[in-house]
Design a protein around this motif. Structure first.
Motif, PDB file in Angstrom:
ATOM      1  N   THR A 185     -10.444 -23.598  17.515  1.00 28.45           N
ATOM      2  CA  THR A 185     -11.064 -22.831  16.494  1.00 28.45           C
ATOM      3  C   THR A 185     -11.606 -23.719  15.271  1.00 28.45           C
ATOM      4  O   THR A 185     -10.824 -24.391  14.934  1.00 28.45           O
ATOM      5  N   ALA A 186     -12.759 -23.637  15.030  1.00 22.45           N
ATOM      6  CA  ALA A 186     -13.290 -24.362  13.891  1.00 22.45           C
ATOM      7  C   ALA A 186     -13.537 -23.506  12.704  1.00 22.45           C
ATOM      8  O   ALA A 186     -14.121 -22.338  12.924  1.00 22.45           O
ATOM      9  N   ILE A 187     -12.975 -23.816  11.423  1.00 21.32           N
ATOM     10  CA  ILE A 187     -13.290 -23.154  10.321  1.00 21.32           C
ATOM     11  C   ILE A 187     -13.838 -23.742   9.427  1.00 21.32           C
ATOM     12  O   ILE A 187     -13.895 -25.092   9.105  1.00 21.32           O
ATOM     13  N   GLY A 188     -15.328 -23.381   8.950  1.00 22.19           N
ATOM     14  CA  GLY A 188     -15.884 -23.944   8.029  1.00 22.19           C
ATOM     15  C   GLY A 188     -17.087 -25.082   8.506  1.00 22.19           C
ATOM     16  O   GLY A 188     -17.551 -25.613   7.866  1.00 22.19           O
ATOM     17  N   GLY A 189     -17.291 -24.810   9.925  1.00 24.55           N
ATOM     18  CA  GLY A 189     -18.277 -25.767  10.398  1.00 24.55           C
ATOM     19  C   GLY A 189     -17.974 -27.407  10.188  1.00 24.55           C
ATOM     20  O   GLY A 189     -16.796 -27.688  10.356  1.00 24.55           O
ATOM     21  N   ASP A 240      -5.402 -31.047  15.241  1.00 19.62           N
ATOM     22  CA  ASP A 240      -5.553 -30.300  14.017  1.00 19.62           C
ATOM     23  C   ASP A 240      -6.064 -31.449  13.123  1.00 19.62           C
ATOM     24  O   ASP A 240      -5.375 -32.463  12.420  1.00 19.62           O
ATOM     25  N   LEU A 241      -7.376 -31.128  12.665  1.00 21.41           N
ATOM     26  CA  LEU A 241      -8.311 -32.314  12.014  1.00 21.41           C
ATOM     27  C   LEU A 241      -9.367 -31.738  11.122  1.00 21.41           C
ATOM     28  O   LEU A 241     -10.024 -30.660  11.381  1.00 21.41           O
ATOM     29  N   ASN A 242      -9.596 -32.351  10.005  1.00 21.40           N
ATOM     30  CA  ASN A 242     -10.466 -32.254   8.986  1.00 21.40           C
ATOM     31  C   ASN A 242     -11.826 -32.569   9.716  1.00 21.40           C
ATOM     32  O   ASN A 242     -11.801 -33.585  10.544  1.00 21.40           O
ATOM     33  N   VAL A 243     -12.860 -31.959   9.328  1.00 16.14           N
ATOM     34  CA  VAL A 243     -14.006 -31.964   9.797  1.00 16.14           C
ATOM     35  C   VAL A 243     -15.214 -32.305   8.727  1.00 16.14           C
ATOM     36  O   VAL A 243     -15.139 -31.519   7.668  1.00 16.14           O
ATOM     37  N   SER A 244     -16.041 -33.320   8.759  1.00 14.59           N
ATOM     38  CA  SER A 244     -16.796 -33.615   7.803  1.00 14.59           C
ATOM     39  C   SER A 244     -18.243 -34.061   8.160  1.00 14.59           C
ATOM     40  O   SER A 244     -18.173 -34.963   9.133  1.00 14.59           O
ATOM     41  N   MET A 245     -19.111 -33.839   7.572  1.00 17.48           N
ATOM     42  CA  MET A 245     -20.391 -34.621   7.868  1.00 17.48           C
ATOM     43  C   MET A 245     -20.393 -36.106   7.754  1.00 17.48           C
ATOM     44  O   MET A 245     -19.915 -36.664   6.562  1.00 17.48           O
ATOM     45  N   PRO A 246     -21.091 -36.694   8.568  1.00 16.24           N
ATOM     46  CA  PRO A 246     -21.052 -38.114   8.451  1.00 16.24           C
ATOM     47  C   PRO A 246     -22.042 -38.783   7.099  1.00 16.24           C
ATOM     48  O   PRO A 246     -22.872 -37.922   6.815  1.00 16.24           O
ATOM     49  N   GLY A 247     -21.290 -39.609   6.416  1.00 13.68           N
ATOM     50  CA  GLY A 247     -22.108 -39.729   5.052  1.00 13.68           C
ATOM     51  C   GLY A 247     -21.461 -39.079   3.944  1.00 13.68           C
ATOM     52  O   GLY A 247     -21.851 -39.281   2.707  1.00 13.68           O
ATOM     53  N   GLU A 280     -17.797 -29.061   7.504  1.00 17.61           N
ATOM     54  CA  GLU A 280     -17.101 -29.081   6.407  1.00 17.61           C
ATOM     55  C   GLU A 280     -15.867 -28.125   6.307  1.00 17.61           C
ATOM     56  O   GLU A 280     -15.527 -27.552   5.241  1.00 17.61           O
ATOM     57  N   GLY A 281     -15.170 -28.498   7.340  1.00 20.02           N
ATOM     58  CA  GLY A 281     -13.752 -27.732   7.382  1.00 20.02           C
ATOM     59  C   GLY A 281     -12.774 -28.337   8.363  1.00 20.02           C
ATOM     60  O   GLY A 281     -12.406 -29.671   7.980  1.00 20.02           O
ATOM     61  N   ARG A 282     -12.387 -27.538   9.270  1.00 21.60           N
ATOM     62  CA  ARG A 282     -11.140 -28.032  10.111  1.00 21.60           C
ATOM     63  C   ARG A 282     -11.388 -27.455  11.360  1.00 21.60           C
ATOM     64  O   ARG A 282     -11.910 -26.456  11.743  1.00 21.60           O
ATOM     65  N   VAL A 283     -10.714 -28.141  12.461  1.00 23.29           N
ATOM     66  CA  VAL A 283     -10.572 -27.838  13.680  1.00 23.29           C
ATOM     67  C   VAL A 283      -9.145 -27.962  14.352  1.00 23.29           C
ATOM     68  O   VAL A 283      -8.395 -28.824  13.797  1.00 23.29           O
ATOM     69  N   THR A 284      -8.796 -26.776  14.978  1.00 24.92           N
ATOM     70  CA  THR A 284      -7.485 -26.683  15.493  1.00 24.92           C
ATOM     71  C   THR A 284      -7.388 -26.365  16.892  1.00 24.92           C
ATOM     72  O   THR A 284      -8.429 -25.444  17.292  1.00 24.92           O
ATOM     73  N   SER A 285      -6.682 -27.026  17.893  1.00 27.58           N
ATOM     74  CA  SER A 285      -6.391 -26.247  19.197  1.00 27.58           C
ATOM     75  C   SER A 285      -5.344 -25.251  18.954  1.00 27.58           C
ATOM     76  O   SER A 285      -4.407 -25.445  18.211  1.00 27.58           O
ATOM     77  N   THR A 286      -5.105 -24.565  19.968  1.00 27.07           N
ATOM     78  CA  THR A 286      -4.233 -23.318  19.774  1.00 27.07           C
ATOM     79  C   THR A 286      -2.844 -23.914  20.003  1.00 27.07           C
ATOM     80  O   THR A 286      -2.039 -23.208  19.716  1.00 27.07           O
ATOM     81  N   ASP A 287      -2.554 -25.165  20.787  1.00 28.29           N
ATOM     82  CA  ASP A 287      -1.655 -25.527  21.152  1.00 28.29           C
ATOM     83  C   ASP A 287      -0.943 -26.529  19.828  1.00 28.29           C
ATOM     84  O   ASP A 287       0.060 -26.955  19.871  1.00 28.29           O
ATOM     85  N   GLY A 288      -1.831 -26.638  18.801  1.00 29.91           N
ATOM     86  CA  GLY A 288      -1.642 -27.663  17.502  1.00 29.91           C
ATOM     87  C   GLY A 288      -1.620 -28.927  17.926  1.00 29.91           C
ATOM     88  O   GLY A 288      -1.468 -29.600  16.866  1.00 29.91           O
TER      89      GLY A 288
END
Length: 137
Positions: A10-14, A27-34, A16-24
């Motif tokens: 699941t991605a929350i916030g595109g 669990d990573l922050n996501v951000s635009m390069p730069g 500029e957000g967070r991605v998590t797998s259902t098994d945990g």
């Protein structure tokens, strides 16, 4: 068709957000390069590059095993580029594939064979420009 495995995330916030797998496991922050948080987060292109490289490496090892070729190991580095043109955004891929213990002609043949069986290669064929670079080592 026989499903072997389904991965879910699941991605929350595109971008500029967070991605998590259902098994945990993921669990990573996501951000635009730069962006100001880019050094603390991943991005979709990095995730795609990692997934494609791992999948292609498995396909390559499958081909090597079926052909009973002796190698001293393989490495696959995926480069995924986010591009933009008049029609919008798109990605392109370069896979740098190193096969230790074979000659250059064998490396090139094995890489092309792996490209025919890799699920990521099949999924991108005709949609994404994929450049393959084989290197014997």
């Amino acid at each position: 068709m026989k499903p072997l495995f389904t991965a879910s995330a699941t991605a929350i916030g595109g971008r500029e957000g967070r991605v998590t797998s259902t098994d945990g496991v993921i669990d990573l922050n996501v951000s635009m390069p730069g962006s100001k948080h880019a050094d603390e987060a991943t991005n979709p292109e990095q995730l795609f590059a990692a997934g494609y490289a791992a999948c292609f490496g498995s396909a390559l090892n499958l081909v090597i095993g079926k052909e009973r070729i002796k190698t001293d190991g393989t490495n696959v580095t995926g480069h995924v580029t986010l591009n933009q043109n008049d029609e919008g955004f798109f990605i392109s891929v370069e896979l740098e594939v190193e096969i230790k213990g074979v000659d250059q002609a064998t490396a090139e043949r094995l890489v092309e064979a792996a490209h025919q069986v890799c699920p990521y290669s099949k999924a991108t064929r005709g949609n994404v420009d994929v450049k393959l670079t084989a290197k014997a080592a």
